[in-house]
Design an enzyme around this catalytic site. Structure first.
Site, PDB file in Angstrom:
ATOM      1  N   ASP A  68      -7.460  -7.206  -2.146  1.00 26.34           N
ATOM      2  CA  ASP A  68      -6.752  -7.445  -0.886  1.00 26.34           C
ATOM      3  C   ASP A  68      -7.754  -7.672   0.247  1.00 26.34           C
ATOM      4  O   ASP A  68      -7.689  -7.032   1.289  1.00 26.34           O
ATOM      5  CB  ASP A  68      -5.824  -6.283  -0.544  1.00 26.34           C
ATOM      6  CG  ASP A  68      -4.913  -6.588   0.642  1.00 26.34           C
ATOM      7  OD1 ASP A  68      -4.742  -7.781   0.976  1.00 26.34           O
ATOM      8  OD2 ASP A  68      -4.375  -5.638   1.243  1.00 26.34           O
ATOM      9  N   GLU A  98       0.161   0.585  11.190  1.00 27.65           N
ATOM     10  CA  GLU A  98       1.219   0.857  10.223  1.00 27.65           C
ATOM     11  C   GLU A  98       1.392  -0.364   9.352  1.00 27.65           C
ATOM     12  O   GLU A  98       1.350  -1.503   9.832  1.00 27.65           O
ATOM     13  CB  GLU A  98       2.533   1.189  10.922  1.00 27.65           C
ATOM     14  CG  GLU A  98       3.628   1.597   9.967  1.00 27.65           C
ATOM     15  CD  GLU A  98       4.881   2.106  10.642  1.00 27.65           C
ATOM     16  OE1 GLU A  98       5.946   1.950  10.043  1.00 27.65           O
ATOM     17  OE2 GLU A  98       4.788   2.648  11.761  1.00 27.65           O
ATOM     18  N   GLY A  99       1.557  -0.118   8.060  1.00 32.53           N
ATOM     19  CA  GLY A  99       1.769  -1.204   7.113  1.00 32.53           C
ATOM     20  C   GLY A  99       3.037  -0.960   6.324  1.00 32.53           C
ATOM     21  O   GLY A  99       3.877  -0.135   6.699  1.00 32.53           O
ATOM     22  N   GLY A 100       3.157  -1.642   5.213  1.00 33.87           N
ATOM     23  CA  GLY A 100       4.361  -1.548   4.403  1.00 33.87           C
ATOM     24  C   GLY A 100       4.516  -0.238   3.668  1.00 33.87           C
ATOM     25  O   GLY A 100       5.632   0.182   3.365  1.00 33.87           O
ATOM     26  N   MET A 101       3.396   0.440   3.394  1.00 38.65           N
ATOM     27  CA  MET A 101       3.494   1.686   2.627  1.00 38.65           C
ATOM     28  C   MET A 101       2.957   2.904   3.365  1.00 38.65           C
ATOM     29  O   MET A 101       3.283   4.018   3.010  1.00 38.65           O
ATOM     30  CB  MET A 101       2.804   1.516   1.274  1.00 38.65           C
ATOM     31  CG  MET A 101       1.418   2.034   1.121  1.00 38.65           C
ATOM     32  SD  MET A 101       0.817   1.869  -0.575  1.00 38.65           S
ATOM     33  CE  MET A 101       0.065   3.454  -0.808  1.00 38.65           C
ATOM     34  N   ALA A 102       2.131   2.688   4.372  1.00 38.18           N
ATOM     35  CA  ALA A 102       1.485   3.834   5.019  1.00 38.18           C
ATOM     36  C   ALA A 102       1.237   3.561   6.496  1.00 38.18           C
ATOM     37  O   ALA A 102       1.291   2.422   6.948  1.00 38.18           O
ATOM     38  CB  ALA A 102       0.161   4.139   4.319  1.00 38.18           C
ATOM     39  N   LYS A 136      -4.615   8.431   6.630  1.00 38.32           N
ATOM     40  CA  LYS A 136      -3.678   7.441   6.092  1.00 38.32           C
ATOM     41  C   LYS A 136      -2.627   8.214   5.330  1.00 38.32           C
ATOM     42  O   LYS A 136      -2.951   8.909   4.367  1.00 38.32           O
ATOM     43  CB  LYS A 136      -4.412   6.468   5.161  1.00 38.32           C
ATOM     44  CG  LYS A 136      -3.507   5.415   4.564  1.00 38.32           C
ATOM     45  CD  LYS A 136      -4.314   4.430   3.720  1.00 38.32           C
ATOM     46  CE  LYS A 136      -3.458   3.296   3.207  1.00 38.32           C
ATOM     47  NZ  LYS A 136      -4.272   2.304   2.485  1.00 38.32           N
TER      48      LYS A 136
END
Length: 185
Positions: free
Chosen positions: A149, A18-22, A42
Site C-alpha cells: 500500500d 482516520e481511515g476505513g479501519m482505524a 492507531k
C-alpha cells in the site's frame, strides 16, 4: 477531541487521521521510556473491534512493525487493548503526510517540490522498502515483507527532514512470520 482521554497507559490528545479501519490519535504516555514525547496511537474504529478479521489485521501489522527497525520506517512500540479497543502505539512523526503536501501544491498553497527533495523522499522510501523486503528471521531466512500500500498517505514527512513509511497493515510476509509469532500478542 477537545479534552485529554485516559486510554490505558496513554493519554489521547487529538485525532490525527482516520481511515476505513482505524483512527490515529496523538498521545502521551505515563511509561518512563516515553515521558516527554508524543506517540501515535492507531486504534480500530469502534464498530470493528468485535470483528476478528480486522483485529487480526491490526495484530499482523504490529507483529511486522516491531521487526522493522529502520530510520525510514515509523517504529512500533506496543500492541494492546484497552476496554476491548485494540491499538498499536507507534512513533509520532511531527510533520505532514505526502498526500497533504501534494494537495497544497496542487491547490497552489505551497511551492512545487525541488527535484532534489523529491528524489530524497523517493530514496528514503526505497531504503525502507528494501530493508523490509530483505529482512531475515533469527535463522537467516528472508521474510520477504512486501508493503502492498505504497501511497502518499503512508509516507510521512517530518518537519526536521525525516521521511517515514507507515501502515504495514496489509503487508504480506512469508508464512514463517505468522508461525514465529503464533503464540504471542
Amino acid at each position: 477531541m477537545t479534552e485529554t482521554i485516559d486510554f490505558g497507559p496513554y493519554k489521547l490528545k487529538a485525532r490525527i487521521a482516520e481511515g476505513g479501519m482505524a483512527e490515529v490519535l496523538l498521545a502521551t504516555s505515563a511509561q518512563k521510556e516515553f515521558q516527554g514525547q508524543f506517540i501515535a496511537i492507531k486504534k480500530l474504529l469502534p464498530h470493528l473491534n468485535s470483528n476478528k478479521a480486522f483485529v487480526d489485521l491490526l495484530i499482523h501489522e504490529a507483529k511486522i512493525g516491531v521487526l522493522l527497525t529502520h530510520p525510514s520506517i515509523a517504529a512500533v512500540y506496543d500492541l494492546g487493548s484497552h476496554k476491548s479497543e485494540f491499538f498499536i502505539a507507534m512513533e509520532y512523526v511531527h510533520g505532514k503526510s505526502l498526500d497533504r503536501l501534494l494537495e497544497k501544491i496542487k491547490d497552489q498553497r505551497a511551492p512545487r517540490l525541488p527535484a532534489e527533495i523529491s528524489a530524497y523522499i523517493v530514496l528514503e522510501v526505497v531504503r525502507a522498502l528494501s530493508f523490509a523486503h530483505q529482512l531475515k528471521d533469527s535463522k537467516g531466512r528472508e521474510l520477504n515483507i512486501i508493503h502492498r500500500d505504497i501511497s502518499p498517505g503512508n509516507i510521512l514527512l517530518g518537519y526536521r527532514g525525516e521521511v517515514k513509511l507507515v501502515d504495514f497493515g496489509i503487508a504480506t510476509a512469508e508464512s514463517r512470520l505468522q508461525k514465529g509469532f503464533s503464540d504471542s500478542a
